[in-house]
Design a protein around this motif. Structure first.
Motif, PDB file in Angstrom:
ATOM      1  N   SER A 112     -18.164 -13.369  24.136  1.00 23.23           N
ATOM      2  CA  SER A 112     -19.561 -12.591  24.286  1.00 23.23           C
ATOM      3  C   SER A 112     -20.075 -11.840  23.098  1.00 23.23           C
ATOM      4  N   PRO A 113     -19.288 -11.331  22.229  1.00 22.63           N
ATOM      5  CA  PRO A 113     -19.935 -10.801  20.902  1.00 22.63           C
ATOM      6  C   PRO A 113     -20.859 -11.880  20.235  1.00 22.63           C
ATOM      7  N   PHE A 114     -20.267 -13.044  20.050  1.00 27.29           N
ATOM      8  CA  PHE A 114     -21.181 -14.108  19.527  1.00 27.29           C
ATOM      9  C   PHE A 114     -22.316 -14.259  20.016  1.00 27.29           C
ATOM     10  N   LEU A 115     -22.354 -14.628  21.504  1.00 30.44           N
ATOM     11  CA  LEU A 115     -23.337 -14.952  22.512  1.00 30.44           C
ATOM     12  C   LEU A 115     -24.258 -13.861  22.297  1.00 30.44           C
ATOM     13  N   ALA A 116     -23.858 -12.683  22.353  1.00 30.96           N
ATOM     14  CA  ALA A 116     -24.941 -11.247  22.253  1.00 30.96           C
ATOM     15  C   ALA A 116     -25.788 -11.538  20.972  1.00 30.96           C
ATOM     16  N   VAL A 117     -25.221 -11.895  20.100  1.00 30.61           N
ATOM     17  CA  VAL A 117     -26.061 -11.845  18.655  1.00 30.61           C
ATOM     18  C   VAL A 117     -26.659 -13.266  18.495  1.00 30.61           C
ATOM     19  N   TRP A 118     -25.984 -14.409  18.502  1.00 29.09           N
ATOM     20  CA  TRP A 118     -26.720 -15.625  18.112  1.00 29.09           C
ATOM     21  C   TRP A 118     -27.220 -16.207  19.084  1.00 29.09           C
ATOM     22  N   TYR A 119     -26.840 -16.319  20.305  1.00 28.75           N
ATOM     23  CA  TYR A 119     -27.753 -16.972  21.489  1.00 28.75           C
ATOM     24  C   TYR A 119     -29.076 -16.189  21.567  1.00 28.75           C
ATOM     25  N   VAL A 120     -28.776 -14.812  21.743  1.00 30.71           N
ATOM     26  CA  VAL A 120     -30.205 -13.866  21.736  1.00 30.71           C
ATOM     27  C   VAL A 120     -31.014 -14.194  20.610  1.00 30.71           C
ATOM     28  N   ALA A 121     -30.668 -14.467  19.214  1.00 28.94           N
ATOM     29  CA  ALA A 121     -31.361 -14.651  18.258  1.00 28.94           C
ATOM     30  C   ALA A 121     -32.019 -16.078  18.118  1.00 28.94           C
ATOM     31  N   GLY A 122     -31.162 -17.009  18.714  1.00 27.36           N
ATOM     32  CA  GLY A 122     -31.939 -18.307  19.063  1.00 27.36           C
ATOM     33  C   GLY A 122     -32.893 -18.231  19.830  1.00 27.36           C
ATOM     34  N   MET A 123     -32.900 -17.554  20.663  1.00 25.81           N
ATOM     35  CA  MET A 123     -34.299 -17.414  21.907  1.00 25.81           C
ATOM     36  C   MET A 123     -35.224 -16.533  21.377  1.00 25.81           C
ATOM     37  N   ALA A 124     -34.876 -15.734  20.374  1.00 27.47           N
ATOM     38  CA  ALA A 124     -35.735 -14.815  19.941  1.00 27.47           C
ATOM     39  C   ALA A 124     -36.932 -15.579  19.015  1.00 27.47           C
ATOM     40  N   ILE A 125     -36.390 -16.722  18.439  1.00 25.52           N
ATOM     41  CA  ILE A 125     -37.111 -17.347  17.552  1.00 25.52           C
ATOM     42  C   ILE A 125     -38.515 -18.283  18.307  1.00 25.52           C
ATOM     43  N   PRO A 126     -38.456 -18.825  19.142  1.00 24.02           N
ATOM     44  CA  PRO A 126     -39.409 -19.431  20.028  1.00 24.02           C
ATOM     45  C   PRO A 126     -40.168 -18.449  20.648  1.00 24.02           C
ATOM     46  N   THR A 127     -39.719 -17.313  21.005  1.00 27.40           N
ATOM     47  CA  THR A 127     -40.270 -16.097  21.743  1.00 27.40           C
ATOM     48  C   THR A 127     -41.486 -15.351  20.792  1.00 27.40           C
ATOM     49  N   ALA A 128     -40.768 -15.290  19.321  1.00 28.74           N
ATOM     50  CA  ALA A 128     -41.764 -14.384  18.514  1.00 28.74           C
ATOM     51  C   ALA A 128     -42.808 -15.616  17.946  1.00 28.74           C
ATOM     52  N   LEU A 129     -42.486 -16.961  17.900  1.00 29.35           N
ATOM     53  CA  LEU A 129     -43.342 -17.938  17.622  1.00 29.35           C
ATOM     54  C   LEU A 129     -44.584 -18.370  18.778  1.00 29.35           C
TER      55      LEU A 129
END
Length: 213
Positions: free
Chosen positions: A185-202
């Motif tokens: 869960s620590p991995f998912l909480a950082v890197w999955y969220v980061a992966g979703m943040a990229i298209p969100t910001a774009l």
């Protein structure tokens, strides 16, 4: 041309718009995004070896539920943002709950292990590529989401674009979970969220440009 003649011409082909027209467009965009992400995942990464055995692990389903919950929140936001003058409203809570729950799980997991073991739980073995892989798989849904919005009437263009990007990122993460070997869960909480943040910001950046009437 006289005003009365113009009004008559505009009214000749006037047809009622279905009440669910926007929802239908987003349903098509979601289906196209999942299908496109699935094809990209198979072409670029392939299914995770031993996927059937992995499906017996609760955290595998946790990844899917997390991504699906954010996709549902993104759809709820888009349904509002696609209509003129609408605010995010309760959709914000739908978007806030999944990451808050995941972050709470991650903090609990980190608190239960020695300090030396915490960073490996956060980084896993794929932290360098995971966010960018999710962003890559989000491209079909990103394009489809903007197509759906172009047929609507959004006025809060940055929010609408961010909603389309978030939906795309969540669908990309949902499909990427079929390849990703990470379960912590620590991995998912950082890197999955980061992966979703990229298209969100774009999406937020491109919304005012691409969705302008």
């Amino acid at each position: 041309m006289k005003t009365d003649e113009l009004i008559h011409l505009l009214a000749v082909d006037d047809l009622p718009v279905q009440r669910t027209a926007i929802e239908q467009r987003f349903a098509i965009a979601t289906a196209a995004g999942i299908a496109g992400a699935g094809l990209l995942m198979l072409a670029l990464f392939g299914l995770r070896p031993g996927l059937l055995a992995t499906m017996a692990l609760p955290m595998f389903w946790g990844k899917l539920v997390f991504a699906a919950a954010l996709a549902a929140g993104g759809l709820a936001l888009l349904r509002r943002m696609a209509r003129p003058g609408m605010r995010a409203g309760g959709a914000v809570w739908l978007l806030a709950v999944p990451p808050l729950v995941l972050w709470a799980m991650a903090l609990t997991a980190l608190a239960q292990v020695p300090a030396v073991e915490r960073m490996p739980l956060i980084l896993g073995s794929t932290w360098r590529s995971c966010p960018f892989n999710i962003a890559a798989l989000s491209v079909p849904a990103f394009v489809a989401g903007f197509w759906a919005l172009k047929g609507a009437a959004p006025t809060r263009l940055a929010w609408a674009g961010a909603g389309a990007g978030l939906l795309a990122g969540a669908l990309g993460a949902l499909v990427y979970a079929l390849h990703c070997p990470e379960m912590a869960s620590p991995f998912l909480a950082v890197w999955y969220v980061a992966g979703m943040a990229i298209p969100t910001a774009l999406g937020a950046a491109l919304g005012p440009r691409l969705l302008r009437w």
